[in-house]
Design a protein around this motif. Structure first.
Motif, PDB file in Angstrom:
ATOM      1  N   PRO A 143       0.877  -0.890  -0.391  1.00 54.65           N
ATOM      2  CA  PRO A 143      -0.158   0.412   0.170  1.00 54.65           C
ATOM      3  C   PRO A 143       0.937   1.610  -0.088  1.00 54.65           C
ATOM      4  N   GLY A 149      -4.318   7.256  -7.189  1.00 53.49           N
ATOM      5  CA  GLY A 149      -5.507   7.702  -5.944  1.00 53.49           C
ATOM      6  C   GLY A 149      -5.701   5.753  -5.579  1.00 53.49           C
ATOM      7  N   LEU A 150      -4.448   4.864  -6.000  1.00 54.09           N
ATOM      8  CA  LEU A 150      -4.955   3.386  -5.932  1.00 54.09           C
ATOM      9  C   LEU A 150      -4.389   3.466  -4.401  1.00 54.09           C
ATOM     10  N   TRP A 151      -5.214   1.991  -3.740  1.00 54.20           N
ATOM     11  CA  TRP A 151      -4.728   1.052  -3.290  1.00 54.20           C
ATOM     12  C   TRP A 151      -5.624  -0.075  -2.959  1.00 54.20           C
ATOM     13  N   PHE A 154      -7.393  -4.238   0.521  1.00 52.66           N
ATOM     14  CA  PHE A 154      -7.678  -4.810   2.096  1.00 52.66           C
ATOM     15  C   PHE A 154      -8.698  -6.172   2.444  1.00 52.66           C
ATOM     16  N   ARG A 155      -9.078  -6.153   1.691  1.00 51.62           N
ATOM     17  CA  ARG A 155     -10.680  -7.108   1.945  1.00 51.62           C
ATOM     18  C   ARG A 155      -9.922  -8.732   1.196  1.00 51.62           C
ATOM     19  N   ILE A 159      -4.023 -10.182  -0.014  1.00 48.39           N
ATOM     20  CA  ILE A 159      -3.247  -8.630   0.584  1.00 48.39           C
ATOM     21  C   ILE A 159      -2.875  -9.054   2.693  1.00 48.39           C
ATOM     22  N   TRP A 160      -4.264  -9.631   2.703  1.00 51.88           N
ATOM     23  CA  TRP A 160      -3.752 -10.040   3.916  1.00 51.88           C
ATOM     24  C   TRP A 160      -2.253 -10.884   4.296  1.00 51.88           C
ATOM     25  N   PHE A 163       0.795  -9.089   4.525  1.00 51.95           N
ATOM     26  CA  PHE A 163       0.865  -8.433   5.552  1.00 51.95           C
ATOM     27  C   PHE A 163       1.805  -9.363   6.522  1.00 51.95           C
ATOM     28  N   ALA A 164       0.972 -10.588   7.033  1.00 58.01           N
ATOM     29  CA  ALA A 164       1.110 -12.273   7.327  1.00 58.01           C
ATOM     30  C   ALA A 164       2.335 -12.453   7.285  1.00 58.01           C
ATOM     31  N   VAL A 238      -4.577 -17.593   8.139  1.00 59.31           N
ATOM     32  CA  VAL A 238      -4.476 -16.451   6.548  1.00 59.31           C
ATOM     33  C   VAL A 238      -4.223 -16.963   5.439  1.00 59.31           C
ATOM     34  N   TRP A 241      -6.955 -18.883   3.958  1.00 60.60           N
ATOM     35  CA  TRP A 241      -8.228 -18.491   4.019  1.00 60.60           C
ATOM     36  C   TRP A 241      -8.056 -17.786   2.768  1.00 60.60           C
TER      37      TRP A 241
END
Lengths: 456, 169
Positions: A143, A149-151, A154-155, A159-160, A163-164, A238, A241
């Motif tokens: 991110p 303006g893109l992100w 996070f849903r 992407i989890w 981070f994980a 995660v 998932w």
């Protein structure tokens, strides 16, 4: 000092050992290696280079060189990713979770398991890049503010994952390094000259074992273990998932998080055995890594194997009980369709063979344990293949059902990833103490300890 | 940790004697000293320290910062480009909890590392630290920092308390 030719029974494992002897025995393992080591290193580097070449072909040509089909959009690369992340979990279980539970037997295998964790996460981390195809766009996963303006989404479990797995790598590496610090100081104090002296001096960061340092060390070690414990549970949940949050029959199931975590620990323990049994023999560490340690590992393997078996049964039962046509068909296909042979090999390796560990004779026999560990590694790799490729190749629409075959590129990259892992582990066993010197010394009972005045 | 290195270094070969010496030294007029050990023995550490390590505060601060950062990042970016996906709310907390949790652990761990290094005064590459390589092997050290006038008394005290060897630095 034990001779390599002595049998297991006559090894004086219960006799008192001095602190100085612990240092000598374990630091001996980082002495300059012989020809066999360099030969192994050379083979591993060759395989790695071949895997890197295969990846370069994929980068130049595109993902078409992989065996993806209309429906099988994730295949061997994701299987490898999940496989290696899973293996990493066992190391954290042994070093962090068993530390919190004060399981004293963990000392002998904790260091090797932690190293396995760090290198397995490094190997796993290659695959989100490899499977991207356009690997130069990897930074889109982060991110960062940009003019469009893109992100990132996070849903999304993908992407989890970013981070994980990043968190897991960072925390495992920190935990590994901090645990090593006093041992690196011991290695520093044994080397007066040469590149090793500089290497250990820098890594030791000036650690001198003062009371204050130990107090802060013990406190931070406890907190690292406490932070790593929920991380172990969360990371593979995660990763699971990635599949469970999709609608694919065979993926979309609530059991995935505990199923994958148990499977991860199971596969990791298998890999720990695969690594530690040869290391113990080749580095003559029989005094410190005893049969009792392997027995404890075998019990954990049996336990996690039974949880995985339960998960297999529950998945099939849930599919049948649901009455859902697609769910039932997917599981029928898994057992009796084109993926059937791989499925049954998986069940043999993960559910049937580990049952042998109910017998003490097998639990205490290193040859059997090593063989079983290889079967576990194969079985768990196949489990991820059966789940990912098996489910994707047989989704909702019959016209989209395909069979998948990995190409030479995918096979080469897979072999290259194993070489990458073993390269790091080989470098580790010859440069850093493979057993925790400090923790072994802590475990020596005071009454039995004789202290030897060190000679030059 | 001290920069000035004048004093007496006692080298002990027995853990129990070291612990007893730590208890005894303040009574003999030497309340300030540095202990060095190859292992973090419980009794030894309890003898030295009366309060817990402040590293825990760093862990807590890092964890809280991580959690807040996780929610700030996810909620902030969702509101920055409020893209509607199915019937889900713009600020969808369940998936954001995953990110916040991971950052809690990450920041907590990094803060713990920073706290450990700060309080242990690491990295430290200067050569003025009083040390003996045997302290990473099987011996324990007690260094009493004192000037030349008290060095003899310090040496004698350490010898009486069981030091196998005493060096004046």
């Amino acid at each position: 000092m034990d001779e390599q030719s002595m049998s297991e029974k006559s090894l004086p494992q219960d006799q008192p050992v001095t602190y100085a002897q612990v240092n000598r025995d374990i630091l001996r393992t980082i002495a300059p290696p012989g020809k066999a080591y360099y030969l192994t290193l050379a083979v591993v580097i060759l395989v790695l280079c071949w895997g890197a070449y295969a990846w370069s072909v994929q980068i130049r040509t595109g993902l078409g060189v992989a065996g993806y089909t209309l429906s099988v959009r994730w295949a061997v690369y994701i299987v490898n990713f999940v496989f290696w992340v899973g293996i990493a979990h066992s190391g954290t279980l042994i070093s962090a979770i068993l530390f919190l539970f004060r399981a004293r037997w963990r000392t002998a295998v904790a260091r090797g398991a932690e190293a396995m964790t760090v290198f397995a996460v490094m190997t796993a981390g290659l695959f989100p890049l490899i499977h991207l195809g356009r690997v130069w766009n990897f930074y889109w996963l982060m991110p960062y503010p940009n003019q469009r303006g893109l992100w990132v989404n996070f849903r999304s479990p993908l992407i989890w994952d970013v981070f994980a797995v990043s968190t897991y790598f960072t925390v495992s590496a920190i935990f590994f390094y901090i645990g090593l610090l006093p041992d690196i100081a011991a290695a520093r104090d044994r080397h007066d000259c040469g590149w090793r002296s500089v290497f250990y001096r820098i890594l030791a960061m000036g650690w001198h074992g003062t009371g204050r340092q130990w107090i802060h060390y013990s406190s931070s070690y406890l907190f690292f273990a406490a932070l790593a414990t929920p991380l172990v549970i969360s990371v593979h949940s995660v990763v699971s998932w990635d599949f469970a949050m999709a609608l694919v029959p065979g993926w979309h199931s609530t059991i995935f998080a505990p199923y994958f975590v148990a499977g991860a620990i199971f596969s990791g323990l298998g890999m720990v055995l695969t690594l530690i049994i040869p290391v113990r023999k080749l580095m003559r560490l029989e005094r410190y890594i005893t049969i009792k340690h392997f027995e404890a590992l075998a019990k954990m393997i049996l336990f996690t194997s039974m949880i995985v078996t339960y998960a297999y049964v529950v998945e099939f039962w849930t599919a049948w009980y649901s009455g859902n046509m697609f769910e039932k068909d997917t599981f029928w296909n898994r057992a009796f369709g084109h993926i059937g042979p791989l499925f049954w090999v998986m069940v043999l390796c993960n559910s049937a063979i580990p049952l042998l560990l109910f017998f003490k004779k097998i639990c205490t026999h290193l040859g059997w344990l090593f063989a079983i560990s290889i079967f576990i590694n194969i079985g768990m790799w196949l489990e991820r293949f059966v789940i990912i490729v098996g489910s994707l190749s047989h989704e909702f629409e019959p016209w989209a059902w395909t069979t998948y075959r990995p190409t030479w590129v995918e096979i080469s990259i897979t072999l290259g990833s194993f070489a990458w892992f073993f390269l790091w582990f080989l470098l580790f066993v010859k440069h850093l103490p493979v057993v925790s010197i400090t923790e072994i010394k802590e475990a020596i009972p005071r009454t039995a300890r004789e202290v030897e005045v060190a000679t030059a | 940790m001290t920069r000035q290195t004048s004093g007496a270094l006692g080298i002990f070969s027995d853990l129990q004697q070291t612990v007893e010496a730590i208890h005894e030294l303040p009574k003999r007029g030497f309340p300030n000293f540095i202990v060095q050990s190859p292992i973090p023995d419980h009794e030894l550490l309890e003898a030295i320290a009366s309060k817990k390590s402040p590293v825990r505060r760093w862990t807590l601060a890092g964890g809280i910062l991580g959690c807040l950062s996780g929610f700030a990042l996810t909620i902030g970016t969702s509101l920055d480009w409020p893209m509607q996906t199915s019937a889900k709310p713009i600020v969808s907390l369940p998936p954001f909890i995953v990110i916040a949790f991971e950052l809690t652990i990450l920041f907590g761990a990094i803060a713990t590392l920073a706290g450990f290094l700060f309080h242990s005064r690491l990295p430290r590459f200067s050569s003025d630290v009083v040390y003996d390589p045997r302290f990473s092997e099987g011996h324990f050290g007690i260094f009493i920092e004192c000037d030349a006038s008290r060095a003899t008394l310090a040496t004698r005290t350490l010898e009486e308390l069981g030091a196998g060897e005493v060096r004046c630095e």
